[in-house]
Design an enzyme around this catalytic site. Structure first.
Site, PDB file in Angstrom:
ATOM      1  CG  ASP A   1      -4.276  -1.822   8.211  1.00 45.46           C
ATOM      2  OD1 ASP A   1      -4.177  -2.593   7.247  1.00 45.46           O
ATOM      3  OD2 ASP A   1      -3.419  -1.713   9.091  1.00 45.46           O
TER       4      ASP A   1
ATOM      5  CD  GLU B   1      -2.413   3.587  13.185  1.00 42.57           C
ATOM      6  OE1 GLU B   1      -1.314   3.414  13.737  1.00 42.57           O
ATOM      7  OE2 GLU B   1      -3.440   2.948  13.497  1.00 42.57           O
TER       8      GLU B   1
ATOM      9  CB  ALA C   1      -4.434 -10.932  16.033  1.00 40.41           C
TER      10      ALA C   1
ATOM     11  CB  SER D   1      -4.950   0.771  15.750  1.00 37.59           C
ATOM     12  OG  SER D   1      -4.279   0.401  14.584  1.00 37.59           O
TER      13      SER D   1
ATOM     14  CG  ASP E   1      -0.531  -0.199   2.526  1.00 35.73           C
ATOM     15  OD1 ASP E   1       0.689  -0.428   2.698  1.00 35.73           O
ATOM     16  OD2 ASP E   1      -1.342  -0.113   3.470  1.00 35.73           O
TER      17      ASP E   1
HETATM   18  C1  GLA Z   1       0.007  -2.716   8.468  1.00 37.34           C
HETATM   19  C2  GLA Z   1      -0.203  -1.309   7.929  1.00 37.34           C
HETATM   20  C3  GLA Z   1      -0.788  -1.326   6.516  1.00 37.34           C
HETATM   21  C4  GLA Z   1      -0.004  -2.247   5.597  1.00 37.34           C
HETATM   22  C5  GLA Z   1       0.229  -3.603   6.272  1.00 37.34           C
HETATM   23  C6  GLA Z   1       1.135  -4.493   5.455  1.00 37.34           C
HETATM   24  O1  GLA Z   1      -1.219  -3.352   8.662  1.00 37.34           O
HETATM   25  O2  GLA Z   1      -1.056  -0.573   8.766  1.00 37.34           O
HETATM   26  O3  GLA Z   1      -0.848  -0.027   5.987  1.00 37.34           O
HETATM   27  O4  GLA Z   1       1.197  -1.662   5.192  1.00 37.34           O
HETATM   28  O5  GLA Z   1       0.786  -3.469   7.568  1.00 37.34           O
HETATM   29  O6  GLA Z   1       0.559  -4.830   4.261  1.00 37.34           O
END
Ligand code: GLA
Length: 379
Positions: free
Chosen positions: A171, A159, A121, A126, A36
């Site tokens: 996410d 974040e 996990a 978050s 991403d």
């Molecule tokens: C975490 C980050 C995401 C992404 C994943 C790996 O979840 O928050 O933005 O980079 O790692 O794919």
């Protein structure tokens, strides 16, 4: 008691009134990991594990929040100087600040929240918390004028600016846009996305949680991102989305061996997401599964975000004949995602439990994935 009833009861006890209830979800990602922030593709979906909050404007300048799970109460003002020290409260404070920075409105409110997204996990508890509050504050104070993509960016900026994780958009995107029964392929460069109905007949998606916790702040996660950015800069491109293997080979001697491996993984993973989409459209789950194993190998050997426990879970899956298996999410602990034929499901989960417990002294946690809706108002 259901989550909603618990929250409702605690809110009434604490604040003597009733608010509006909102929820947002954790996420899985079928394939496209660490792509991403490189402008690549991801393929996530929201799941049936949520953060739920009851919220009510309180006609003051103060936010008053109680976390049921942590059993902690925090109050803060809405100015930059008012940032709370508790990490869970910083997510909420960050969301308020990011809305205000964008010219939106946030006034004082009372809130009680709880959730069932397993912490640490790799299921993005978050992001679920951020998008639950971003969605709610958009509804309560902004007449839903902030568009959904911006809600996701508000969580992502939270974040970056308040939690020390230089994450991508996956996410928060999944948590805001999630739709029951659908995965979403997102092009993280253009922001274009497509819903894919996901109902792999004869197969189940299962998460095996190693219960090894990861901490992304100040972590190797930010270092991985920095490696990718260095290579992109050296190639004279904005992100590795525009890189091909031959371009990387041409600068191999100018970059560190480590940066080379990180970029190699990202370039290969970009193609795997597209291959998986084609394979899914054709109902070819064997190819989907092969790509998942290839992603695991890349994340373990080249991107180096796996750990012994997750490599072991991947090995067990392979030995059991599971169709696809890989570490999921940011890495450094968390869970594997597994595409398992239904008739193998019991054998696989029992074997994973027994063998993992025999080696590490505790059983992994096993969750069947149910693809569900993302951020919403709960009626
Ligand atoms: C975490 C980050 C995401 C992404 C994943 C790996 O979840 O928050 O933005 O980079 O790692 O794919």
């Amino acid at each position: 008691m259901e989550l909603k009833e618990i929250i409702n009861k605690v809110f009434a006890e604490r604040f003597g009134a009733e608010g509006t209830i909102y929820a947002s979800a954790g996420r899985i990602n079928l394939i496209g990991e660490h792509t991403d922030y490189n402008g690549g593709f991801v393929f996530p979906g929201a799941i049936d594990k949520v953060i739920m909050a009851e919220i009510r404007p309180n006609d003051t300048d103060t936010v008053r929040v109680f976390s049921i799970d942590i059993d902690e109460y925090v109050e803060f003002g809405l100015n930059e100087a008012d940032a709370p020290s508790q990490s869970w409260a910083r997510y909420i404070f960050g969301v308020c600040r990011e809305i205000i920075k964008r010219g939106g409105t946030v006034k004082g409110f009372d809130a009680v929240f709880a959730g069932n997204v397993p912490l640490g996990a790799g299921l993005s508890s978050s992001a679920a918390l951020e998008s639950c509050f971003a969605f709610a504050l958009n509804d309560l104070f902004n007449g839903n004028t902030i568009d959904k993509f911006e809600l996701a960016r508000i969580g992502q900026s939270t974040e970056h600016n308040y939690c020390g994780v230089n994450c991508g958009i996956m996410d928060q995107f999944a948590s805001v846009f999630g739709k029951k029964g659908h995965l979403m392929r997102l092009d993280c460069r253009s922001g274009e996305y497509e819903y894919f109905p996901f109902n792999p007949e004869g197969y189940t998606l299962v998460l095996v949680d190693s219960v090894v916790k990861h901490e992304l702040a100040d972590s190797p996660y930010n270092k991985r991102r920095a490696s990718c950015e260095r290579v992109a800069k050296r190639l004279g491109i904005e992100t590795l989305r525009d890189a091909e293997m031959h371009m990387l080979e041409a600068i191999k001697s100018d970059i560190t061996a480590e940066d080379y491996l990180r970029a190699k993984y990202v370039i290969e993973e970009k193609q795997r997401v597209l291959d998986v989409c084609d394979a899914l459209n054709a109902g070819d789950y064997d190819t989907v599964g092969r790509c998942m194993y290839a992603t695991h190998a890349g994340l373990s050997h080249d991107y180096e975000v796996s750990c012994e426990e997750l490599d072991y879970l991947n090995e067990i899956a392979r030995e059991c004949g599971v169709t696809g298996s890989r570490i999921m999410g940011g890495g450094f602990g968390g869970c594997t995602i597994n595409l398992v034929k239904n008739d193998l499901l019991d054998k696989f989960t029992a074997t994973a439990r027994d063998r993992f417990a025999a080696r590490y002294g505790h059983e992994p946690k096993i969750y069947e994935v149910v693809i569900s809706d993302g951020a919403r108002r709960v009626e």
